[in-house]
Design a protein around this motif. Structure first.
Motif, PDB file in Angstrom:
ATOM      1  N   ARG A 345      -1.440   7.308 -11.769  1.00 29.48           N
ATOM      2  CA  ARG A 345      -2.710   7.225 -11.052  1.00 29.48           C
ATOM      3  C   ARG A 345      -3.812   7.852 -11.916  1.00 29.48           C
ATOM      4  O   ARG A 345      -3.655   7.959 -13.126  1.00 29.48           O
ATOM      5  CB  ARG A 345      -2.576   7.924  -9.707  1.00 29.48           C
ATOM      6  CG  ARG A 345      -1.579   7.269  -8.739  1.00 29.48           C
ATOM      7  CD  ARG A 345      -1.505   8.078  -7.454  1.00 29.48           C
ATOM      8  NE  ARG A 345      -0.834   7.411  -6.371  1.00 29.48           N
ATOM      9  CZ  ARG A 345       0.449   7.595  -6.046  1.00 29.48           C
ATOM     10  NH1 ARG A 345       1.198   8.424  -6.750  1.00 29.48           N
ATOM     11  NH2 ARG A 345       0.997   6.965  -5.010  1.00 29.48           N
ATOM     12  N   ASP A 398      -1.079   4.652  -0.146  1.00 30.60           N
ATOM     13  CA  ASP A 398       0.305   4.572   0.328  1.00 30.60           C
ATOM     14  C   ASP A 398       0.536   5.631   1.400  1.00 30.60           C
ATOM     15  O   ASP A 398      -0.416   6.210   1.941  1.00 30.60           O
ATOM     16  CB  ASP A 398       1.280   4.723  -0.837  1.00 30.60           C
ATOM     17  CG  ASP A 398       1.121   6.068  -1.557  1.00 30.60           C
ATOM     18  OD1 ASP A 398       0.469   6.974  -0.986  1.00 30.60           O
ATOM     19  OD2 ASP A 398       1.648   6.204  -2.666  1.00 30.60           O
ATOM     20  N   ARG A 403      -4.089   6.513  -3.409  1.00 33.74           N
ATOM     21  CA  ARG A 403      -4.098   5.092  -3.750  1.00 33.74           C
ATOM     22  C   ARG A 403      -2.878   4.749  -4.601  1.00 33.74           C
ATOM     23  O   ARG A 403      -2.535   5.440  -5.547  1.00 33.74           O
ATOM     24  CB  ARG A 403      -5.402   4.729  -4.479  1.00 33.74           C
ATOM     25  CG  ARG A 403      -6.626   4.860  -3.579  1.00 33.74           C
ATOM     26  CD  ARG A 403      -7.885   4.441  -4.306  1.00 33.74           C
ATOM     27  NE  ARG A 403      -7.866   3.013  -4.616  1.00 33.74           N
ATOM     28  CZ  ARG A 403      -8.799   2.402  -5.357  1.00 33.74           C
ATOM     29  NH1 ARG A 403      -9.821   3.112  -5.817  1.00 33.74           N
ATOM     30  NH2 ARG A 403      -8.711   1.121  -5.603  1.00 33.74           N
ATOM     31  N   ARG A 404      -2.246   3.649  -4.237  1.00 35.06           N
ATOM     32  CA  ARG A 404      -0.994   3.238  -4.861  1.00 35.06           C
ATOM     33  C   ARG A 404      -1.241   2.669  -6.268  1.00 35.06           C
ATOM     34  O   ARG A 404      -2.168   1.877  -6.464  1.00 35.06           O
ATOM     35  CB  ARG A 404      -0.369   2.150  -3.985  1.00 35.06           C
ATOM     36  CG  ARG A 404       1.001   1.674  -4.424  1.00 35.06           C
ATOM     37  CD  ARG A 404       1.386   0.425  -3.637  1.00 35.06           C
ATOM     38  NE  ARG A 404       1.266   0.615  -2.205  1.00 35.06           N
ATOM     39  CZ  ARG A 404       2.251   1.121  -1.445  1.00 35.06           C
ATOM     40  NH1 ARG A 404       3.392   1.448  -2.000  1.00 35.06           N
ATOM     41  NH2 ARG A 404       2.074   1.264  -0.147  1.00 35.06           N
TER      42      ARG A 404
END
Length: 495
Positions: A345, A398, A403-404
């Motif tokens: 990420r 997720d 944020r995935r």
């Protein structure tokens, strides 16, 4: 620009001279600048294992404490897992009464010198600080952890730690499995109630993750040893090289050895791997092994330690948590020329403390954000020669709320590395569960306990810390140790 401790102290002294503790107004408190933590120069510290953050001076701690508004609703206390009277000890620190400050701290926390160093205050007590909220910047919150650290260090250096009172002997006997923060806290509180306490540690040194997991440059081991010495002085017997589940099973402790209750705080020491090709190559380490070699077995002490050391030149560390930062910064100190954090990420989603990321960058650690490992590539001798990474982009959040990462197909590329450290978390060691089937665990192998009492599904057996929570924080583990100790004391009183 790096400022020395002496320079920061001079600035703090000037500020302190402008105010009186008795007459300072709220507006004046809000106008006091946050005090910078003195630290070793990055160019110097990257060549040693000494503590990076040196600690406030007395002038600095009093100035920082004056920033506290002494809110009546005490939001910081609500953010503390062990409910320390934060405004209370900070008020004493602001007045220069450090003996009273440490006395207040010790009412709720047995390990303030450790928590003041390694707890993530920015997501706990400091997150709810009114000053930080008013300034819309968490970095402007009152530095509660740094003040806590100063008070604890002051008490230790001046032999001013409050004595622990022990109740008359009850004739009851309690086993503590594991000597990390949950075990230490539970042992102290159970011992205070007058019970005989024996703590069992699997390794040859006590302290658990505080000793084998956290590097000397973040938490000096002499401080951990002092806390363990305090425990011994209270009458707690610490048995080393004793692996519960192998040396003795929990049933043996209770049915044969005469323990009336057991607290399991054995942590989460089973490293996770990614399951990608190449993880068996020479030069691939779990962060657990890598840090244990350095922290517990002193691999960095070339003259006095015989611990084998892999001489890396270019290291990839997989992960974005505090352990990943510890591994990367350790690799640099062990002599690596280049060290990269590889994270799927962006920095915004990284679980590592902001301060640790900042220190890592200062020390020359490089960050490969939005990249995920798909294969570790070996040479003809079975050694690491590179890592195949795929570029990612951020998708929808997720289950963790972050944020995935979404892999961009076709973006794979091989990067040159000669070592890899996998730091993507740990699971609970299954040994106790395998030898004590009555204890129920969840799908991750963590003990299932009553939320109020920390009692497991086995009568007389309690548990807390990472064995219950998964990899958590020192203060959360201490909170569970304290909760379990109260329940153990109640349980024994009813026998």
């Amino acid at each position: 620009m790096h400022q020395t401790r002496e320079q920061l102290d001079v600035q703090a002294k000037e500020i302190l001279g402008k105010f009186s503790y008795d007459t300072i107004t709220m507006k004046e408190r809000m106008g006091i600048p946050a005090q910078e933590m003195p630290a070793q120069d990055p160019a110097v510290r990257v060549c040693n294992m000494e503590e990076v953050a040196i600690g406030y001076t007395e002038n600095q701690v009093r100035v920082e404490a004056l920033r506290c508004l002494q809110c009546k609703n005490r939001p910081c206390v609500q953010g503390c897992p062990v409910s320390i009277d934060i405004p209370g000890f900070i008020a004493k620190a602001a007045a220069g009464d450090f003996a009273s400050a440490i006395s207040i701290l010790k009412d709720s926390s047995l390990l303030p010198s450790i928590c003041g160093r390694v707890c993530p205050q920015e997501v706990q007590c400091q997150l709810t600080c009114t000053v930080g909220k008013a300034k819309k910047d968490i970095d402007q919150a009152v530095a509660i952890g740094r003040i806590e650290r100063f008070c604890a260090d002051w008490a230790r250096e001046n032999n001013a730690e409050p004595a622990m009172e022990i109740a008359p002997a009850t004739g009851k006997k309690v086993a503590i499995v594991g000597s990390g923060p949950a075990g230490v806290t539970a042992a102290a509180d159970v011992r205070r109630a007058g019970h005989e306490v024996v703590m069992f540690e699997a390794l040859h040194k006590a302290g658990g993750v505080l000793v084998y997991g956290i590097p000397e440059f973040r938490l000096p081991k002499a401080i951990v040893q002092k806390e363990l010495d305090n425990l011994t002085a209270m009458g707690v017997d610490i048995e080393l090289d004793f692996l519960v589940g192998r040396t003795r099973k929990i049933h043996d402790l209770m049915d044969v050895d005469g323990f009336d209750a057991v607290f399991v705080g054995s942590g989460a020491g089973l490293p996770r791997f990614m399951g990608i090709p190449g993880e068996n190559l020479v030069g691939v380490f779990s962060a657990n092994e890598y840090l244990t070699r350095s922290n517990l077995m002193k691999a960095y002490d070339h003259e006095n330690a015989q611990t084998p050391l892999f001489h890396s030149k270019k290291v990839a560390v997989f992960g974005g948590g505090n352990v990943a930062m510890d591994a990367a910064r350790t690799a640099k100190r062990l002599g690596a020329d280049e060290v990269y954090i590889v994270y799927r990420r962006t920095e915004e989603e990284m679980p590592a403390r902001k301060e640790e990321v900042h220190h890592a960058k200062e020390e020359g650690i490089k960050f490969l954000m939005l990249h995920a490992p798909v294969e570790i590539v070996g040479d003809e001798k079975g050694k690491v020669a590179g890592v195949k990474l795929i570029t990612c982009e951020l998708g929808e959040p997720d289950a963790s709320g972050r944020r995935r990462p979404v892999e961009i197909q076709g973006s794979e590329k091989i990067y040159d590395f000669d070592s890899v450290v996998v730091s993507i978390g740990n699971s609970s060691n299954p040994l106790i569960k395998q030898t004590t089937p009555e204890i129920e665990v969840n799908k991750w192998g963590n003990f299932i306990v009553d939320e109020e009492t920390c009692q497991t599904s086995m009568k007389g057996v309690f548990a807390g810390g990472d064995i219950v929570l998964g990899a958590a924080t020192v203060i959360l583990a201490m909170g569970q140790g304290r909760k379990a100790a109260k329940a153990i004391n109640d349980y024994l009183a009813a026998l």
